[in-house]
Scaffold this active site. Sequence first.
Site, PDB file in Angstrom:
ATOM      1  N   GLU A 116       0.837  -1.201   0.000  1.00  0.00           N
ATOM      2  CA  GLU A 116       0.000   0.000   0.000  1.00  0.00           C
ATOM      3  C   GLU A 116       0.867   1.243   0.000  1.00  0.00           C
ATOM      4  O   GLU A 116       2.081   1.182   0.239  1.00  0.00           O
ATOM      5  CB  GLU A 116      -0.957  -0.011   1.199  1.00  0.00           C
ATOM      6  N   HIS A 244      -9.432  10.246   2.113  1.00  0.00           N
ATOM      7  CA  HIS A 244      -8.955   9.173   1.244  1.00  0.00           C
ATOM      8  C   HIS A 244      -9.003   9.687  -0.184  1.00  0.00           C
ATOM      9  O   HIS A 244      -9.977  10.317  -0.579  1.00  0.00           O
ATOM     10  CB  HIS A 244      -9.826   7.917   1.394  1.00  0.00           C
ATOM     11  N   ARG A 291      -1.179   9.544   1.560  1.00  0.00           N
ATOM     12  CA  ARG A 291      -2.571   9.881   1.237  1.00  0.00           C
ATOM     13  C   ARG A 291      -2.850  11.364   1.094  1.00  0.00           C
ATOM     14  O   ARG A 291      -3.588  11.782   0.206  1.00  0.00           O
ATOM     15  CB  ARG A 291      -3.460   9.396   2.380  1.00  0.00           C
ATOM     16  N   HIS A 353     -12.108  10.339   5.551  1.00  0.00           N
ATOM     17  CA  HIS A 353     -11.903   8.905   5.757  1.00  0.00           C
ATOM     18  C   HIS A 353     -11.541   8.540   7.189  1.00  0.00           C
ATOM     19  O   HIS A 353     -12.038   7.568   7.724  1.00  0.00           O
ATOM     20  CB  HIS A 353     -10.784   8.461   4.820  1.00  0.00           C
ATOM     21  N   ARG A 388      -2.118   9.500   8.634  1.00  0.00           N
ATOM     22  CA  ARG A 388      -2.011   8.070   8.958  1.00  0.00           C
ATOM     23  C   ARG A 388      -1.422   7.275   7.792  1.00  0.00           C
ATOM     24  O   ARG A 388      -1.808   7.459   6.648  1.00  0.00           O
ATOM     25  CB  ARG A 388      -3.403   7.545   9.270  1.00  0.00           C
TER      26      ARG A 388
HETATM   27  C1  FAD Z   1     -14.254   2.165   4.082  1.00  0.00           C
HETATM   28  C2  FAD Z   1     -13.126   2.048   5.067  1.00  0.00           C
HETATM   29  C3  FAD Z   1     -12.004   1.275   4.776  1.00  0.00           C
HETATM   30  C4  FAD Z   1     -10.957   1.172   5.689  1.00  0.00           C
HETATM   31  N1  FAD Z   1      -9.891   0.349   5.391  1.00  0.00           N
HETATM   32  C5  FAD Z   1      -8.944   0.153   6.340  1.00  0.00           C
HETATM   33  C6  FAD Z   1      -7.904  -0.793   6.132  1.00  0.00           C
HETATM   34  O1  FAD Z   1      -7.858  -1.475   5.121  1.00  0.00           O
HETATM   35  N2  FAD Z   1      -6.968  -0.942   7.126  1.00  0.00           N
HETATM   36  C7  FAD Z   1      -6.989  -0.217   8.275  1.00  0.00           C
HETATM   37  O2  FAD Z   1      -6.117  -0.399   9.132  1.00  0.00           O
HETATM   38  N3  FAD Z   1      -7.974   0.685   8.488  1.00  0.00           N
HETATM   39  C8  FAD Z   1      -8.956   0.875   7.563  1.00  0.00           C
HETATM   40  N4  FAD Z   1      -9.960   1.766   7.805  1.00  0.00           N
HETATM   41  C9  FAD Z   1      -9.997   2.465   9.087  1.00  0.00           C
HETATM   42  C10 FAD Z   1     -10.450   1.481  10.165  1.00  0.00           C
HETATM   43  O3  FAD Z   1     -11.447   0.638   9.635  1.00  0.00           O
HETATM   44  C11 FAD Z   1     -11.003   2.197  11.385  1.00  0.00           C
HETATM   45  O4  FAD Z   1     -10.169   3.223  11.780  1.00  0.00           O
HETATM   46  C12 FAD Z   1     -11.127   1.220  12.549  1.00  0.00           C
HETATM   47  O5  FAD Z   1     -11.853   0.104  12.129  1.00  0.00           O
HETATM   48  C13 FAD Z   1     -11.790   1.885  13.743  1.00  0.00           C
HETATM   49  O6  FAD Z   1     -12.056   0.901  14.690  1.00  0.00           O
HETATM   50  P1  FAD Z   1     -12.711   1.308  16.064  1.00  0.00           P
HETATM   51  O7  FAD Z   1     -12.880   0.060  16.829  1.00  0.00           O
HETATM   52  O8  FAD Z   1     -11.965   2.411  16.662  1.00  0.00           O
HETATM   53  O9  FAD Z   1     -14.148   1.913  15.645  1.00  0.00           O
HETATM   54  P2  FAD Z   1     -15.355   1.268  14.849  1.00  0.00           P
HETATM   55  O10 FAD Z   1     -14.975   0.015  14.175  1.00  0.00           O
HETATM   56  O11 FAD Z   1     -15.955   2.327  14.017  1.00  0.00           O
HETATM   57  O12 FAD Z   1     -16.390   0.902  16.012  1.00  0.00           O
HETATM   58  C14 FAD Z   1     -17.075   1.927  16.693  1.00  0.00           C
HETATM   59  C15 FAD Z   1     -18.112   1.301  17.597  1.00  0.00           C
HETATM   60  O13 FAD Z   1     -18.670   2.297  18.443  1.00  0.00           O
HETATM   61  C16 FAD Z   1     -20.090   2.235  18.406  1.00  0.00           C
HETATM   62  N5  FAD Z   1     -20.624   3.544  18.776  1.00  0.00           N
HETATM   63  C17 FAD Z   1     -20.382   4.759  18.237  1.00  0.00           C
HETATM   64  N6  FAD Z   1     -21.023   5.723  18.918  1.00  0.00           N
HETATM   65  C18 FAD Z   1     -21.677   5.110  19.939  1.00  0.00           C
HETATM   66  C19 FAD Z   1     -22.509   5.562  21.001  1.00  0.00           C
HETATM   67  N7  FAD Z   1     -22.821   6.854  21.183  1.00  0.00           N
HETATM   68  N8  FAD Z   1     -23.013   4.635  21.853  1.00  0.00           N
HETATM   69  C20 FAD Z   1     -22.752   3.305  21.694  1.00  0.00           C
HETATM   70  N9  FAD Z   1     -21.971   2.835  20.706  1.00  0.00           N
HETATM   71  C21 FAD Z   1     -21.431   3.724  19.846  1.00  0.00           C
HETATM   72  C22 FAD Z   1     -20.367   1.782  16.996  1.00  0.00           C
HETATM   73  O14 FAD Z   1     -21.692   1.302  16.858  1.00  0.00           O
HETATM   74  C23 FAD Z   1     -19.302   0.694  16.849  1.00  0.00           C
HETATM   75  O15 FAD Z   1     -19.690  -0.472  17.505  1.00  0.00           O
HETATM   76  C24 FAD Z   1     -11.014   1.878   6.903  1.00  0.00           C
HETATM   77  C25 FAD Z   1     -12.145   2.657   7.205  1.00  0.00           C
HETATM   78  C26 FAD Z   1     -13.193   2.741   6.297  1.00  0.00           C
HETATM   79  C27 FAD Z   1     -14.398   3.576   6.640  1.00  0.00           C
END
Ligand code: FAD
Length: 533
Positions: A116, A244, A291, A353, A388
């Site tokens: 990447e 992105h 990026r 993103h 990032r």
């Molecule tokens: C399309 C896309 C592609 C990506 N590709 C990559 C990749 O290939 N590699 C990589 O490393 N990263 C990638 N990323 C970034 C990565 O996916 C995210 O940064 C990471 O998954 C975030 O994880 P997290 O656990 O912090 O949050 P999330 O996975 O977003 O989880 C958040 C949680 O909090 C909950 N929540 C939110 N607000 C509340 C509330 N008020 N009360 C209760 N629950 C709540 C949600 O429902 C969810 O369960 C990508 C992101 C996107 C959008």
Amino acid sequence: MLQTDVLIIGCGIAGATAALRLARNPERQITIITREPDPHESNTRYAQGGIVAHGADDDAELLAADILAAGAGASSPKAARLLAEEGPLRLNEVLVEIAGIEFDRGAGGQLMWGQEAAHSRRRILHVGDGTGEAIMRGLIAALRRAPNVTLTTNATAVDLITFPHHSRDPLAAYQPITCHGAYVFDRDGRTVHRYLAAATVLATGGLGRLYLNTTNPPGARGDGPAMAHRAGARIVNAEYVQFHPTALAAPGAEGFLISEAVRGEGGLLLSPDGRAFMADYAPKWKDLAPRDVVARAIHHEMEKHSYSHVLLDIASRLPAETIRARFPNIHAACLKAGIDITHEPIPVVPAAHYSCGGVAVDEWGRSSIENLYAVGEVSCTGLHGANRLASTSLLEGLVWGHRAAQHIELSVGQAGSLPSPDRVPSWDESGLVADADPALIQGDMQTIQNIMWHYVGLVRSADRLSRAIRELRHLQNEIETFYRTTRLSDGLIGLRNAVEAALIVAQAARHNRQSRGCHYRQDSVSVEGDRLI
Ligand SMILES: Cc1cc2nc3c(=O)[nH]c(=O)nc-3n(C[C@H](O)[C@H](O)[C@H](O)COP(=O)(O)OP(=O)(O)OC[C@H]3O[C@@H](n4cnc5c(N)ncnc54)[C@H](O)[C@@H]3O)c2cc1C
């Protein structure tokens, strides 16, 4: 009212990892909540490219160096080293051994390492282009197997419970701010409950939905930073919102991410008339530049020539069967939008993103509020600095989810050490009868998204940012009045948080007059001169 040892708000990769690590101690009761009806729904679910590890000719030092280089001088060397050293261990322990994820392997059984942008080695593990979906399935299944974890869906955290803020004791004002759980809105029962916890972990993900164009799903509306900010937590680097470079620009499929891995596998960015332009902006890295550079290059091309989009060509770079095998989801999603990526280039535009900043935490995920931890995208560990490096956020969620759990395990007491419930006021809904008008919520949300896209977007200036702050403040007053007089709903909670989070980003962006990484001020001079456009 509910009492638990540890409350985890959010069950994406970061929250789920923290819960699974804590669950190793059978004495601990862990409650993990999500506002979604389907616990798989999260930013994690949509991750395509994969997760970073150590490739074949790779090591922690090389990975840390790439993270620091992408971070435009603002990444914490300590955080980069931690991730590079611990990441592969956690990946194996949590994703492979506990969640049972099988990353893609070649015919001979060897792991297939993806490439990447801005990585000096092939080092990205993936499950086709649906890595996030596979990770969420594995993690949620593992959570459901853990007897001391309660996973509650349809539960939206409204506000953190903090003392002295929610204390009835006037002497609490002399104590440091301490978190004791959260007020949680039960979307089915339409009531707010107190969830009291000895430790609270904020794992609510990102805020891409504050922008008109984004790759993020609807839940990424900044609930976490907004709640933490209201409670008085320190927020840092909020101006570094990563755009992105390549989201699909096709009617009905806007925002669908075209993974960086497409360029990693040879995809070329072209103007609509077929001109490869990245060498003009980044002679060394060209299409594989960091990026922020690629996103601004596209933005610049679009503005200069009034293009509505640019093109990403993989069709003439790889055989059709390789494209279909390596990018099955992208291929299917584009086909649905009428584009066959094995034959024609993909129309793309930049889109919000990832939030590189967030709730400031240390190497154990501790925030500036006692007993409040933040992990994953809602947090700022310093790893991503001003930009990032691709595929490092999933791993950051794993490493810090695990570390926060380790710290809680060693230092935070169990539910027995909670304040007695009569010291925490119940949620007061008396007199609220009117239901929130969905048209108002949607309209205000769109206003926020427009302001953020046009004034706090890829190219910023003092004038644009001041205008954004003025308009957001006005809107915040309106929304707060609405909030105080209307029955609660998940949409209203999200709107209130969105305007708060938007102000946090806009104010940080106005305060920082120096262009760096993904924060680009057209009215300032960058220290990273070679990365300016
Ligand atoms: C399309 C896309 C592609 C990506 N590709 C990559 C990749 O290939 N590699 C990589 O490393 N990263 C990638 N990323 C970034 C990565 O996916 C995210 O940064 C990471 O998954 C975030 O994880 P997290 O656990 O912090 O949050 P999330 O996975 O977003 O989880 C958040 C949680 O909090 C909950 N929540 C939110 N607000 C509340 C509330 N008020 N009360 C209760 N629950 C709540 C949600 O429902 C969810 O369960 C990508 C992101 C996107 C959008």
